[in-house]
Scaffold this active site. Structure first.
Site, PDB file in Angstrom:
ATOM      1  N   PRO A 274       0.824  -1.207   0.000  1.00  0.00           N
ATOM      2  CA  PRO A 274       0.000   0.000   0.000  1.00  0.00           C
ATOM      3  C   PRO A 274       0.862   1.262   0.000  1.00  0.00           C
ATOM      4  CG  PRO A 274       0.174  -0.843   2.226  1.00  0.00           C
ATOM      5  CD  PRO A 274       0.868  -1.850   1.333  1.00  0.00           C
ATOM      6  N   ARG A 276      -0.653   5.016  -1.363  1.00  0.00           N
ATOM      7  CA  ARG A 276      -1.580   6.129  -1.223  1.00  0.00           C
ATOM      8  C   ARG A 276      -2.475   6.017   0.012  1.00  0.00           C
ATOM      9  NH1 ARG A 276      -3.281   8.874  -5.818  1.00  0.00           N
ATOM     10  NH2 ARG A 276      -2.657   7.077  -7.060  1.00  0.00           N
ATOM     11  N   ARG A 312      -0.121  16.469  -9.573  1.00  0.00           N
ATOM     12  CA  ARG A 312      -1.285  15.606  -9.820  1.00  0.00           C
ATOM     13  C   ARG A 312      -2.438  16.295 -10.547  1.00  0.00           C
ATOM     14  NH1 ARG A 312      -4.114  13.348  -6.537  1.00  0.00           N
ATOM     15  NH2 ARG A 312      -4.315  11.355  -7.568  1.00  0.00           N
ATOM     16  N   TYR A 316      -3.041  14.348 -13.931  1.00  0.00           N
ATOM     17  CA  TYR A 316      -4.199  13.442 -13.951  1.00  0.00           C
ATOM     18  C   TYR A 316      -5.522  14.186 -13.874  1.00  0.00           C
ATOM     19  CZ  TYR A 316      -0.568  10.357 -11.869  1.00  0.00           C
ATOM     20  OH  TYR A 316       0.574   9.670 -11.572  1.00  0.00           O
ATOM     21  N   CYS A 342       5.229  29.033 -15.992  1.00  0.00           N
ATOM     22  CA  CYS A 342       4.854  29.483 -17.332  1.00  0.00           C
ATOM     23  C   CYS A 342       4.299  28.347 -18.170  1.00  0.00           C
ATOM     24  CB  CYS A 342       6.058  30.131 -17.991  1.00  0.00           C
ATOM     25  SG  CYS A 342       6.738  31.431 -16.963  1.00  0.00           S
ATOM     26  N   GLU A 343       3.172  27.820 -17.764  1.00  0.00           N
ATOM     27  CA  GLU A 343       2.456  26.763 -18.479  1.00  0.00           C
ATOM     28  C   GLU A 343       0.979  26.930 -18.140  1.00  0.00           C
ATOM     29  OE1 GLU A 343       3.776  23.916 -20.086  1.00  0.00           O
ATOM     30  OE2 GLU A 343       5.887  24.150 -19.530  1.00  0.00           O
ATOM     31  N   TYR A 371       2.373  10.873  -3.657  1.00  0.00           N
ATOM     32  CA  TYR A 371       2.582  11.378  -5.012  1.00  0.00           C
ATOM     33  C   TYR A 371       2.545  12.905  -5.038  1.00  0.00           C
ATOM     34  CZ  TYR A 371       1.614   6.465  -5.637  1.00  0.00           C
ATOM     35  OH  TYR A 371       1.641   5.094  -5.502  1.00  0.00           O
TER      36      TYR A 371
HETATM   37  C1  LIG Z   1       2.674   2.349  -7.285  1.00  0.00           C
HETATM   38  C2  LIG Z   1       2.782   0.960  -6.818  1.00  0.00           C
HETATM   39  C3  LIG Z   1       2.267   0.583  -5.569  1.00  0.00           C
HETATM   40  C4  LIG Z   1       1.511   1.528  -4.662  1.00  0.00           C
HETATM   41  O1  LIG Z   1       0.308   1.917  -5.215  1.00  0.00           O
HETATM   42  P1  LIG Z   1      -0.743   2.757  -4.333  1.00  0.00           P
HETATM   43  O2  LIG Z   1      -1.850   2.978  -5.277  1.00  0.00           O
HETATM   44  O3  LIG Z   1      -0.077   4.016  -3.925  1.00  0.00           O
HETATM   45  O4  LIG Z   1      -1.131   1.914  -3.178  1.00  0.00           O
HETATM   46  C5  LIG Z   1       2.458  -0.718  -5.155  1.00  0.00           C
HETATM   47  N1  LIG Z   1       3.109  -1.617  -5.931  1.00  0.00           N
HETATM   48  C6  LIG Z   1       3.610  -1.286  -7.144  1.00  0.00           C
HETATM   49  C7  LIG Z   1       4.313  -2.317  -7.935  1.00  0.00           C
HETATM   50  C8  LIG Z   1       3.462  -0.003  -7.630  1.00  0.00           C
HETATM   51  O5  LIG Z   1       3.944   0.323  -8.829  1.00  0.00           O
END
Ligand SMILES: *Cc1c(COP(=O)(O)O)cnc(C)c1O
Length: 418
Positions: A274, A276, A312, A316, A342-343, A371
């Site tokens: 995990p 995020r 972000r 995204y 400047c974007e 992130y």
């Molecule tokens: C980015 C990533 C994660 C973490 O993803 P989250 O969405 O932040 O939980 C875990 N494993 C791999 C291989 C990743 O590339």
């Protein structure tokens, strides 16, 4: 759930007035709450209490060594994707036997460093990579534990840029080629295939795609067993979503229960990665309004945090809640909150309703703990922001603000040649 709360119009990080932190360290400023980090880690980790597991925090989402060390003290391992992240994880004193190495493009020196450090395993993404790890392991007199990252071809129903488990994605080995891959691995003297891995995407708000992937991996597990390949680890990656706006991701408890139930009776150690869900809502970005500007069809708040600090929204189109650090109770207006870069893509929010803000005032951008800082750059020669940790009624710097000197120090040791 987090510990950034408003009381009487003032924003607090745990028990500290955010304004007081800014007085000391300026803006733009990342602030993390240690209590939130611990709470999130433990909520997640304890959800798997009844099966053997290792929770490997995804270092790429927040790689500050003070954050890593804090999570390590709660029992975390690390999921790394580069030699640099290995270096950080080791500097944070994370147990190498709790480190897994993911990523499609592991370089020779990174593989060597990881073998040297004695990490738990490599999550292998291609047959060429497998050969390379074998060669390097043999040359070092070591045997590398590996999983293959299997691409189960399930749709995680998330943003295409953070969806990784569909057959058109660059990640992993097609599930139909998995048996061949494991058979090949078994033949290699420097390789010990011990695991099955997958990671299907990020910011998932449903459990079903995880369970769909798990079902496919369980079939593979059984097939491998028939072939005399005994799998000990099942790595289900990361990807559990968080609330930025109105998403309703499952609680980790629900997630843990569903996976534990699906794996009941399997003699496996579950690995989770995990990112995020642990760090996202444990951090905020504080920025100051430099100017306000009204045109015939827009009100702009021009702030001192740009896309170089938090990319972000630009990358995204993602939503981050924004609120004043001191709410004066002024009337609500609709703003584009934009940075100084400047974007035209440099924005933190568009058409956002906020209490009227004036130049010099502070805004808090929520859900910036994952992130956020890690994706920051020096674009437009902007020194990167400082990072602060709050714990109870105390706060301390965990990364200094970069200086102008930092912008050029790898250049100005080299004499001009013109
Ligand atoms: C980015 C990533 C994660 C973490 O993803 P989250 O969405 O932040 O939980 C875990 N494993 C791999 C291989 C990743 O590339």
């Amino acid at each position: 759930m987090h510990y950034f709360t408003e009381k009487d119009g003032n924003l607090y990080a745990e028990e500290v007035l955010v304004e007081d932190i800014v007085k000391e360290y300026g803006t733009p400023l990342y602030i993390y709450s240690s209590r939130t980090l611990k709470r999130h880690f433990n909520a997640f980790d304890s959800a798997f209490y009844n099966i053997p597991h290792i929770t490997c925090f995804s270092v790429k989402c927040n790689s500050n060594i003070h954050v890593l060390n804090l999570l390590k003290n709660e029992g975390a391992g690390a999921d790394i994707v580069s030699g640099g992240e290995l270096y950080r994880a080791l500097r944070a004193e994370i147990d190498p036997q709790k480190i897994v190495f993911s990523g499609v493009g592991k370089q020779e020196h990174e593989i060597r460093e990881a073998l040297q450090a004695n990490i738990l395993m490599f999550n292998v993404e291609s047959m060429e990579e497998l050969q390379k790890i074998n060669e390097i392991a043999l040359s070092m007199g070591k045997i590398a534990n590996i999983s293959f990252r299997i691409n189960p071809d399930v749709d995680p129903k998330t943003h295409p840029y953070i969806s990784t488990g569909l057959k058109e994605n660059k990640f992993g080995i097609n599930i139909n080629d998995a048996i061949y891959a494991y058979k090949s691995a078994k033949e290699l003297k420097g390789i010990n295939p011990v695991g099955i891995d997958c990671h299907i995407g990020s910011q998932l708000t449903e459990i079903d795609p995880f369970l769909d992937a798990l079902d496919k991996l369980k079939v593979l597990y059984a097939e491998l067993k028939e072939l005399g390949i005994h799998i000990k680890y099942l790595d289900l990656g990361g990807g559990l979503g968080i609330q930025y706006k109105e998403e309703e991701p499952p609680h980790p408890k629900e997630f843990g229960e569903a996976l534990s139930k699906a794996l009941m009776g399997y003699p496996l150690t579950l690995i989770l990665e995990p990112g995020r869900v642990i760090a996202g809502n444990a951090g905020v970005l504080i920025t100051r309004v430099i100017y306000t500007k009204e045109t015939s069809n827009k009100n702009f708040l021009i702030v001192d945090a740009g896309m170089n600090d938090l990319i972000r929204p630009s990358l995204y189109n993602s939503y981050h809640r924004i609120a004043p650090v001191k709410n004066m109770g002024r009337e609500i207006k609709k703003y584009d909150v934009v940075g100084p870069i400047c974007e035209s893509g440099d924005f933190l929010a568009k058409d956002r309703e906020l209490p009227e803000s004036r130049s010099g005032e502070l805004l808090c951008v929520f859900s910036a703990g994952a992130y956020g800082f890690v994706m920051s750059s020096q674009y437009n020669s902007r020194p990167r922001a400082a990072e602060v940790m709050v714990t109870g009624d105390e706060f301390y710097l965990i990364r200094e603000r970069e200086s102008y000197r930092d912008l050029v120090y790898l250049e100005d040791s080299i004499p001009f040649r013109n």
